[in-house]
Write a protein that holds these residues in place. Structure first.
Motif, PDB file in Angstrom:
ATOM      1  N   THR A  92       0.844  -1.207   0.000  1.00 43.12           N
ATOM      2  CA  THR A  92       0.000   0.000   0.000  1.00 43.12           C
ATOM      3  C   THR A  92       0.869   1.244   0.000  1.00 43.12           C
ATOM      4  N   TYR A  93       1.980   1.196   0.784  1.00 44.81           N
ATOM      5  CA  TYR A  93       2.845   2.371   0.802  1.00 44.81           C
ATOM      6  C   TYR A  93       3.503   2.595  -0.544  1.00 44.81           C
ATOM      7  N   PHE A  94       3.870   1.466  -1.184  1.00 40.29           N
ATOM      8  CA  PHE A  94       4.488   1.572  -2.511  1.00 40.29           C
ATOM      9  C   PHE A  94       3.523   2.240  -3.487  1.00 40.29           C
ATOM     10  N   ILE A  95       2.266   1.767  -3.459  1.00 38.97           N
ATOM     11  CA  ILE A  95       1.270   2.349  -4.369  1.00 38.97           C
ATOM     12  C   ILE A  95       1.080   3.830  -4.062  1.00 38.97           C
ATOM     13  N   GLU A  96       1.033   4.150  -2.752  1.00 41.00           N
ATOM     14  CA  GLU A  96       0.823   5.544  -2.365  1.00 41.00           C
ATOM     15  C   GLU A  96       1.967   6.443  -2.851  1.00 41.00           C
ATOM     16  N   VAL A  97       3.182   5.930  -2.628  1.00 37.21           N
ATOM     17  CA  VAL A  97       4.348   6.704  -3.055  1.00 37.21           C
ATOM     18  C   VAL A  97       4.330   6.892  -4.570  1.00 37.21           C
ATOM     19  N   MET A  98       3.946   5.827  -5.290  1.00 38.57           N
ATOM     20  CA  MET A  98       3.892   5.910  -6.751  1.00 38.57           C
ATOM     21  C   MET A  98       2.853   6.944  -7.201  1.00 38.57           C
ATOM     22  N   THR A  99       1.683   6.943  -6.526  1.00 41.84           N
ATOM     23  CA  THR A  99       0.671   7.943  -6.897  1.00 41.84           C
ATOM     24  C   THR A  99       1.183   9.352  -6.658  1.00 41.84           C
ATOM     25  N   ILE A 100       1.902   9.506  -5.538  1.00 40.41           N
ATOM     26  CA  ILE A 100       2.421  10.851  -5.245  1.00 40.41           C
ATOM     27  C   ILE A 100       3.408  11.273  -6.323  1.00 40.41           C
ATOM     28  N   ILE A 101       4.272  10.328  -6.729  1.00 45.26           N
ATOM     29  CA  ILE A 101       5.249  10.652  -7.778  1.00 45.26           C
ATOM     30  C   ILE A 101       4.532  10.994  -9.080  1.00 45.26           C
ATOM     31  N   LEU A 102       3.463  10.243  -9.372  1.00 49.54           N
ATOM     32  CA  LEU A 102       2.675  10.503 -10.585  1.00 49.54           C
ATOM     33  C   LEU A 102       2.092  11.911 -10.533  1.00 49.54           C
ATOM     34  N   TYR A 103       1.528  12.286  -9.369  1.00 48.70           N
ATOM     35  CA  TYR A 103       0.960  13.637  -9.221  1.00 48.70           C
ATOM     36  C   TYR A 103       2.043  14.704  -9.438  1.00 48.70           C
ATOM     37  N   CYS A 104       3.239  14.440  -8.863  1.00 41.29           N
ATOM     38  CA  CYS A 104       4.324  15.413  -9.013  1.00 41.29           C
ATOM     39  C   CYS A 104       4.658  15.609 -10.488  1.00 41.29           C
ATOM     40  N   LEU A 105       4.684  14.468 -11.237  1.00 44.38           N
ATOM     41  CA  LEU A 105       4.958  14.574 -12.675  1.00 44.38           C
ATOM     42  C   LEU A 105       3.845  15.341 -13.370  1.00 44.38           C
ATOM     43  N   LEU A 106       2.596  15.122 -12.915  1.00 40.08           N
ATOM     44  CA  LEU A 106       1.459  15.821 -13.508  1.00 40.08           C
ATOM     45  C   LEU A 106       1.579  17.328 -13.350  1.00 40.08           C
ATOM     46  N   ILE A 107       2.242  17.766 -12.287  1.00 39.86           N
ATOM     47  CA  ILE A 107       2.483  19.202 -12.140  1.00 39.86           C
ATOM     48  C   ILE A 107       3.704  19.621 -12.933  1.00 39.86           C
ATOM     49  N   PHE A 108       4.767  18.781 -12.834  1.00 37.57           N
ATOM     50  CA  PHE A 108       6.067  19.218 -13.326  1.00 37.57           C
ATOM     51  C   PHE A 108       6.114  19.292 -14.852  1.00 37.57           C
ATOM     52  N   VAL A 109       5.547  18.278 -15.515  1.00 36.59           N
ATOM     53  CA  VAL A 109       5.649  18.243 -16.981  1.00 36.59           C
ATOM     54  C   VAL A 109       4.917  19.417 -17.643  1.00 36.59           C
ATOM     55  N   PRO A 110       3.632  19.679 -17.294  1.00 33.33           N
ATOM     56  CA  PRO A 110       2.991  20.853 -17.897  1.00 33.33           C
ATOM     57  C   PRO A 110       3.717  22.148 -17.560  1.00 33.33           C
ATOM     58  N   LEU A 111       4.275  22.217 -16.329  1.00 34.90           N
ATOM     59  CA  LEU A 111       4.992  23.439 -15.949  1.00 34.90           C
ATOM     60  C   LEU A 111       6.221  23.646 -16.831  1.00 34.90           C
ATOM     61  N   LEU A 112       6.933  22.535 -17.073  1.00 34.84           N
ATOM     62  CA  LEU A 112       8.128  22.605 -17.909  1.00 34.84           C
ATOM     63  C   LEU A 112       7.754  23.109 -19.301  1.00 34.84           C
ATOM     64  N   LEU A 113       6.662  22.533 -19.819  1.00 33.54           N
ATOM     65  CA  LEU A 113       6.163  22.943 -21.132  1.00 33.54           C
ATOM     66  C   LEU A 113       5.773  24.416 -21.096  1.00 33.54           C
ATOM     67  N   GLY A 114       5.098  24.809 -20.002  1.00 37.93           N
ATOM     68  CA  GLY A 114       4.660  26.193 -19.856  1.00 37.93           C
ATOM     69  C   GLY A 114       5.842  27.143 -19.826  1.00 37.93           C
TER      70      GLY A 114
END
Lengths: 204, 337
Positions: free
Chosen positions: B7-29
Motif C-alpha cells: 500500500t505504501y508503494f502504491i501511495e508513493v507511486m501515486t504521489i510521484i505521478l501527481y508530481c509529474l502531472l504538475i512538473f511536466v505541464p509546468l516545464l512545457l509552460g
C-alpha cells in the motif's frame, strides 16, 4: 498511523540534528541556514498536529522575515577573522553555569506540575466549541475577542520597539541630495509634451 | 507486512505521478513562456526574434536548454561549494512546490488545503533564500550585491502583496484558493478592487525580479547579479525557477482578481468551454502584460524602487485594507457575518 509516526520522527530528528549543527558549525552563515532548517521542520510538526495556520505563520514570520534579517547581518560580517579556536574553552564554565540553572528551573517546574489531562478546561476564559471550524477561524475568534487586550498590547510593544530602533539609528547627514518627486512633477515651463508626427519629426 | 509495504508503494507511486502531472505541464509552460517572452519583446522592437530552430523558431528554447545541459559546471575556487550548489536546487524546488495548491479548474487541484493562499505566500517568501545563498556562496562582489538588493526588494514588496491578499480575503472569508475563485461568480474582484489589482500586478513584477525592477541582475551595473558565477545546469535551474515563479504570479493574479477558471459571462457557448482553458487564457493574458512591461518600461533606480514599495504601496494597501473592511462592515456585506 505509521506514516504519521514516521513523518513525526523525520521532522523531529531533523530539528534535533540541525539545532545541534546551529551551535557546532564554525561558519556563522551555515549556523543561520541550519536554524532556518529547524524552523521549517517545526512548521512541519505543526502541520502534523493539524495546526496548518500556525505552521504557515511560522514560516512567513520567522523564516520569511526574521531569519532573512539574521542572514543579512551575518552575511555582512567578516567572520573569517572572528573565529578563534583558543577562545572556545574559556566560555565553558559560564556555559555550564547557564545550563545548570536552566535544567534546575525545568526540573523544579516539572516536579511542581501535575499533568492531569482531564482538568484541562481550567482556563481564564473557557474556550467555546470549535468543532467544524477551520483552525484559522478558531484562532481568529479567540484572539480577537477574549484576548484582544493582549493581542493589541503585543502589537503596541512591537511598534514602540520598531520606532525606538529607527529613532536610535536615524542620523541627519549634511549635504545629501535627495529626489523629491512632487517637486519634480510640479516644476513649470521646463517640460513640454509634444505630439511627434511619425516620419516627420519636430524642430527644437 | 507485505501488504502494508505494497500500500505504501502504491501511495508513493501515486504521489510521484501527481508530481509529474504538475512538473511536466509546468516545464512545457516555461518553454512556451520563454519563447513568448522573446517573441513579444522582439515584436515591440521590430525584430523577428527566434525564428531559425524549428517551425517559427519554436525549438529555440529546448535547443538552448540542451546547450546549457552539456556545458561544463564551473565551481569558483573560493566559493562555498555545498551552498553554491544547493541554492539553485532550492529556488527551483520551492517554485514548483507552490504549484501544488493552484486550482486550474473546479476540483482539479493536487492539494486542496484550507490555508492555500498562506501556503503560496509562505513558499514565495522562502524564495529569497535561494538568491541569498547563491550570492553569498559565490564569494564574489557582484553576486553578493545582487543578492542583497534582491533580498531587500523581495522582502519589501512582500509586505504590500500581503496587504493586497488580505483585502481580497476580506471579500471572500476563506483562505482556500478554490473558494476564492468561487466567490467571484457574480463579479471578478478586479472591478471592485481595481487599485489593489494594479498594486498587486506591480508588486508581482518586483517580487519576481522582472523588468522594470530587475535590479538584482542589472547587467549594466552588476554583470548578472547573483547568477554571475553560475554556469551550465545550475544556471538553468535558476532560470527555470524564475520563470515558474513568474507563471505562479500570473496564476495568482488570475485566481485573486480575474476569476480563475470562471468564464467572463455565465452564458451558453462560454460556460461550455472547460474551466482550465479559461484559466490558461487568463494566465497567458497576464503573462503577455508582464512581457509587454519588460519590453517598454525602463529600469527603475534602486532608491526609486524602495520609495515606491515603502512610501507608496505600503500606505496605499494598508489604507485599502481599512477601507475595504469598513465598507464591508457598514454595509453588512462581509461574508460570514
Amino acid at each position: 498511523m505509521t506514516a504519521q509516526l514516521l513523518t513525526f520522527y523525520l521532522f523531529s530528528g531533523v530539528i534535533l540534528i540541525s539545532s545541534l549543527m546551529v551551535i557546532s558549525t564554525k561558519n556563522p552563515v551555515h549556523s543561520v541556514l541550519f536554524l532556518i532548517l529547524s524552523f521549517l521542520n517545526a512548521a512541519g510538526l505543526f502541520v502534523i498536529l493539524h495546526a496548518e495556520f500556525l505552521a504557515m505563520i511560522l514560516i512567513i514570520v520567522y523564516v520569511g522575515a526574521v531569519a532573512v534579517l539574521f542572514l543579512f547581518v551575518v552575511m555582512m560580517l567578516d567572520f573569517k577573522t572572528s573565529i578563534n579556536k583558543d577562545n572556545i574553552l574559556q566560555y565553558i564554565p559560564i556555559g555550564i553555569l547557564i545550563g545548570v540553572v536552566f535544567i534546575a528551573e525545568l526540573i523544579i517546574v516539572l516536579i511542581n506540575t501535575k499533568f492531569d489531562l482531564s482538568n484541562i478546561q481550567v482556563l481564564p476564559n473557557p474556550l467555546s466549541d470549535f468543532t467544524g471550524k477551520s483552525n484559522t477561524e478558531a484562532i481568529g475568534s479567540v484572539l480577537y475577542t477574549d484576548y484582544i487586550l493582549y493581542f493589541q498590547l503585543s502589537g503596541v510593544i512591537l511598534l514602540v520597539a520598531m520606532i525606538g530602533s529607527i529613532v536610535l539609528t536615524l542620523r541627519e547627514r549634511e549635504g545629501v541630495k535627495r529626489q523629491v518627486v512632487s517637486e519634480q512633477l510640479q516644476r513649470q515651463g521646463k517640460i513640454d509634451l509634444v505630439d511627434v508626427k511619425s516620419g516627420k519629426g519636430i524642430d527644437i | 507486512m507485505i501488504s502494508l509495504a505494497q500500500t505504501y508503494f502504491i501511495e508513493v507511486m501515486t504521489i510521484i505521478l501527481y508530481c509529474l502531472l504538475i512538473f511536466v505541464p509546468l516545464l512545457l509552460g516555461v518553454v512556451m513562456a520563454l519563447y513568448a517572452d522573446r517573441k513579444i519583446w522582439a515584436a515591440v522592437q521590430k525584430r523577428r526574434g527566434p525564428n531559425v530552430v524549428g517551425p517559427y523558431g519554436l525549438f529555440q528554447v529546448p535547443a538552448d536548454g540542451l546547450k546549457f545541459i552539456f556545458k561544463e559546471i564551473i565551481l569558483p575556487d573560493g566559493s562555498d561549494k555545498t551552498v553554491f550548489l544547493i541554492a539553485p536546487i532550492i529556488t527551483l524546488a520551492l517554485s514548483i512546490a507552490a504549484w501544488a495548491v493552484v486550482p486550474v479548474q473546479a476540483g482539479v487541484v493536487l492539494a486542496n488545503i484550507n490555508v492555500g493562499i498562506l501556503y503560496i505566500f509562505a513558499i514565495s517568501s522562502l524564495g529569497v533564500y535561494g538568491i541569498l545563498m547563491a550570492g553569498w556562496s559565490s564569494n564574489s562582489k557582484y553576486p553578493f550585491f545582487g543578492a542583497l538588493r534582491s533580498a531587500a526588494q523581495m522582502v519589501s514588496y512582500e509586505v504590500s502583496i500581503g496587504f493586497v491578499i488580505i483585502t481580497v480575503l476580506l471579500c471572500v472569508g476563506s483562505l482556500n484558493l478554490t473558494e476564492i475563485v468561487m466567490a467571484q461568480k457574480t463579479m471578478w474582484f478586479f472591478i471592485p478592487l481595481f487599485p489593489m489589482f494594479i498594486v498587486f500586478f506591480i508588486s508581482a513584477l518586483a517580487e519576481t525580479n522582472r523588468p522594470p525592477f530587475d535590479l538584482p541582475e542589472a547587467e549594466s551595473e552588476l554583470v548578472a547579479g547573483y547568477q554571475t558565477e553560475y554556469s551550465g545546469m545550475p544556471f538553468v535551474l535558476f532560470m527555470f525557477g524564475e520563470y515558474i515563479n513568474i507563471l505562479l504570479m500570473c496564476a495568482m493574479t488570475t485566481i485573486l482578481f480575474l476569476g480563475g477558471w470562471l468564464p467572463p459571462i455565465d452564458i451558453y457557448p462560454l460556460n461550455a468551454v472547460p474551466g482550465f482553458v479559461w484559466f490558461l487564457l487568463k494566465v497567458t493574458l497576464v503573462f503577455y502584460l508582464f512581457a509587454m512591461v519588460k519590453a517598454f518600461v525602463p529600469r527603475y533606480r534602486y532608491d526609486q524602487l524602495m520609495r515606491l514599495g515603502w512610501k507608496v504601496f505600503l500606505p496605499l494597501s494598508l489604507f485599502a485594507v481599512v477601507a475595504t473592511s469598513s465598507i464591508l462592515f457598514f454595509f453588512n456585506l462581509a461574508p460570514g457575518m
